[in-house]
Design an enzyme around this catalytic site. Structure first.
Site, PDB file in Angstrom:
ATOM      1  N   LEU A 162     -10.559  -7.145 -12.331  1.00  0.00           N
ATOM      2  CA  LEU A 162     -11.980  -6.792 -12.214  1.00  0.00           C
ATOM      3  C   LEU A 162     -12.728  -7.317 -13.447  1.00  0.00           C
ATOM      4  O   LEU A 162     -12.237  -7.194 -14.575  1.00  0.00           O
ATOM      5  CB  LEU A 162     -12.138  -5.274 -12.102  1.00  0.00           C
ATOM      6  CG  LEU A 162     -11.550  -4.668 -10.812  1.00  0.00           C
ATOM      7  CD1 LEU A 162     -11.471  -3.144 -10.927  1.00  0.00           C
ATOM      8  CD2 LEU A 162     -12.350  -5.069  -9.574  1.00  0.00           C
ATOM      9  N   MET A 211      -4.447  -6.590  -6.872  1.00  0.00           N
ATOM     10  CA  MET A 211      -3.985  -7.642  -7.770  1.00  0.00           C
ATOM     11  C   MET A 211      -5.091  -8.583  -8.265  1.00  0.00           C
ATOM     12  O   MET A 211      -4.808  -9.608  -8.859  1.00  0.00           O
ATOM     13  CB  MET A 211      -2.837  -8.427  -7.120  1.00  0.00           C
ATOM     14  CG  MET A 211      -1.642  -7.547  -6.749  1.00  0.00           C
ATOM     15  SD  MET A 211      -1.117  -6.362  -8.026  1.00  0.00           S
ATOM     16  CE  MET A 211       0.114  -7.327  -8.864  1.00  0.00           C
ATOM     17  N   LYS A 212      -6.347  -8.219  -8.024  1.00  0.00           N
ATOM     18  CA  LYS A 212      -7.442  -9.006  -8.606  1.00  0.00           C
ATOM     19  C   LYS A 212      -7.869  -8.346  -9.917  1.00  0.00           C
ATOM     20  O   LYS A 212      -7.942  -7.111  -9.986  1.00  0.00           O
ATOM     21  CB  LYS A 212      -8.654  -9.015  -7.656  1.00  0.00           C
ATOM     22  CG  LYS A 212      -8.410  -9.791  -6.388  1.00  0.00           C
ATOM     23  CD  LYS A 212      -8.487 -11.282  -6.653  1.00  0.00           C
ATOM     24  CE  LYS A 212      -8.421 -12.064  -5.373  1.00  0.00           C
ATOM     25  NZ  LYS A 212      -7.310 -13.016  -5.284  1.00  0.00           N
ATOM     26  N   ASN A 265       1.658   3.157  -2.569  1.00  0.00           N
ATOM     27  CA  ASN A 265       0.997   4.167  -3.417  1.00  0.00           C
ATOM     28  C   ASN A 265      -0.238   4.726  -2.715  1.00  0.00           C
ATOM     29  O   ASN A 265      -0.478   5.932  -2.741  1.00  0.00           O
ATOM     30  CB  ASN A 265       0.619   3.552  -4.771  1.00  0.00           C
ATOM     31  CG  ASN A 265       1.816   3.466  -5.699  1.00  0.00           C
ATOM     32  OD1 ASN A 265       2.243   4.466  -6.252  1.00  0.00           O
ATOM     33  ND2 ASN A 265       2.388   2.278  -5.833  1.00  0.00           N
ATOM     34  N   GLY A 297       0.793  -1.225   0.000  1.00  0.00           N
ATOM     35  CA  GLY A 297       0.000   0.000   0.000  1.00  0.00           C
ATOM     36  C   GLY A 297       0.827   1.278   0.000  1.00  0.00           C
ATOM     37  O   GLY A 297       0.347   2.316   0.475  1.00  0.00           O
ATOM     38  N   HIS A 341       0.373   1.010 -13.219  1.00  0.00           N
ATOM     39  CA  HIS A 341       1.062  -0.231 -13.574  1.00  0.00           C
ATOM     40  C   HIS A 341       2.563   0.056 -13.703  1.00  0.00           C
ATOM     41  O   HIS A 341       2.945   1.048 -14.335  1.00  0.00           O
ATOM     42  CB  HIS A 341       0.506  -0.794 -14.885  1.00  0.00           C
ATOM     43  CG  HIS A 341       1.125  -2.104 -15.235  1.00  0.00           C
ATOM     44  ND1 HIS A 341       0.786  -3.274 -14.579  1.00  0.00           N
ATOM     45  CD2 HIS A 341       2.105  -2.416 -16.108  1.00  0.00           C
ATOM     46  CE1 HIS A 341       1.523  -4.251 -15.066  1.00  0.00           C
ATOM     47  NE2 HIS A 341       2.341  -3.762 -15.988  1.00  0.00           N
ATOM     48  N   ASN A 382      -5.918   3.021 -12.703  1.00  0.00           N
ATOM     49  CA  ASN A 382      -4.923   2.044 -12.246  1.00  0.00           C
ATOM     50  C   ASN A 382      -3.512   2.569 -12.491  1.00  0.00           C
ATOM     51  O   ASN A 382      -3.292   3.366 -13.401  1.00  0.00           O
ATOM     52  CB  ASN A 382      -5.113   0.732 -13.029  1.00  0.00           C
ATOM     53  CG  ASN A 382      -4.173  -0.367 -12.568  1.00  0.00           C
ATOM     54  OD1 ASN A 382      -3.934  -0.548 -11.359  1.00  0.00           O
ATOM     55  ND2 ASN A 382      -3.616  -1.114 -13.503  1.00  0.00           N
TER      56      ASN A 382
HETATM   57  C1  GAR Z   1       2.934  -1.157  -7.551  1.00  0.00           C
HETATM   58  O1  GAR Z   1       4.195  -1.217  -8.149  1.00  0.00           O
HETATM   59  C2  GAR Z   1       1.841  -1.154  -8.610  1.00  0.00           C
HETATM   60  O2  GAR Z   1       2.192  -0.461  -9.767  1.00  0.00           O
HETATM   61  C3  GAR Z   1       1.713  -2.640  -8.888  1.00  0.00           C
HETATM   62  O3  GAR Z   1       1.766  -3.223  -7.603  1.00  0.00           O
HETATM   63  C4  GAR Z   1       2.637  -2.449  -6.783  1.00  0.00           C
HETATM   64  C5  GAR Z   1       1.953  -2.186  -5.457  1.00  0.00           C
HETATM   65  O4  GAR Z   1       2.801  -1.565  -4.551  1.00  0.00           O
HETATM   66  N1  GAR Z   1       0.507  -2.939  -9.603  1.00  0.00           N
HETATM   67  C6  GAR Z   1       0.436  -3.849 -10.587  1.00  0.00           C
HETATM   68  O5  GAR Z   1       1.365  -4.570 -10.915  1.00  0.00           O
HETATM   69  C7  GAR Z   1      -0.914  -3.956 -11.297  1.00  0.00           C
HETATM   70  N2  GAR Z   1      -0.847  -4.769 -12.447  1.00  0.00           N
HETATM   71  P1  GAR Z   1       2.213  -0.793  -3.280  1.00  0.00           P
HETATM   72  O6  GAR Z   1       1.229  -1.786  -2.624  1.00  0.00           O
HETATM   73  O7  GAR Z   1       3.391  -0.535  -2.396  1.00  0.00           O
HETATM   74  O8  GAR Z   1       1.526   0.448  -3.768  1.00  0.00           O
END
Ligand code: GAR
Length: 199
Positions: free
Chosen positions: A94, A91-92, A16, A14, A110, A108
């Site tokens: 939708l 990571m689910k 971000n 979490g 990425h 989102n």
């Molecule tokens: C982040 O790097 C985000 O971009 C990625 O998961 C990480 C979560 O980090 N998301 C994906 O890969 C989506 N396909 P965080 O929980 O520290 O924010």
């Protein structure tokens, strides 16, 4: 014009979400966090969010199945009059049915330059492919995975001295800046009107 209300969905650390939530608290990001939700009851980010005073919710995918879990998310979004759903390491995938309920309202981040390296391991996949660069993408979520109108993208070079860990660190640093900046701009350009609230 209303202060937009955002729900932030996470699955793990979490980091971000933390940057976005703190920016909402200080007013740097003119929005209000309606709740922080997770499919994972053990997500570290849920504790961070509670400690910062946000409401948290858990959606039980394993126990209830995707359809019921998504219905619970929809209900939470409606109940809390949420305007935008912000995915931050959720990571689910939708379902198209869910995405169609909130057209252009799901955003989102990425950790790659989409359309390159979609999926759950964007950073590692770019690293293993020995790409000379990768990056970060913020986009509107459509019915395809890691796909939709791109709101912002920033390139991150993969340096000869990089390890996977240093690359991850640099990507996260870019994510934390670009997600906040993009949301500030997007909410300013797409204000919530009285009609949106009365829907
Ligand atoms: C982040 O790097 C985000 O971009 C990625 O998961 C990480 C979560 O980090 N998301 C994906 O890969 C989506 N396909 P965080 O929980 O520290 O924010």
């Amino acid at each position: 014009m209303y202060l937009p209300r955002i729900a932030i969905l996470i699955s793990g650390t979490g980091s971000n979400m933390e940057v976005i939530l703190k920016a909402c608290i200080t007013g740097e990001l003119p929005a209000e966090v309606s709740f922080v939700g997770s499919d994972n009851i053990n997500a570290k980010g849920l504790d961070t969010a509670s400690a910062l005073g946000a409401q948290t919710r858990v959606f039980f995918y394993k126990r209830d199945g995707r359809k019921a879990a998504e219905e619970a998310i929809s209900m939470a979004v409606r109940e809390t009059e949420t305007d935008w759903i912000i995915l931050a390491g959720f990571m689910k995938v939708l379902s198209p049915e869910f995405v169609r309920k909130f057209p252009d309202k799901i955003i989102n981040i990425h950790p790659a330059m989409l359309p390159s390296f979609p999926g759950a391991h964007g950073i590692r996949d770019a690293w293993e492919a020995k790409a000379d660069h990768t990056g970060v993408t913020v986009h509107i979520v459509d019915e395809e995975v890691d796909h939709g109108r791109i709101l912002a993208q920033e390139r991150v070079d993969i340096l000869p001295e990089d390890t996977l860990e240093t690359l991850e660190e640099r990507i996260h640093r870019v994510e934390h800046r670009i997600y906040k900046e993009t949301l500030i701009k997007h909410f300013l350009e797409n204000p919530i009107s009285i009609e949106d609230r009365e829907e």
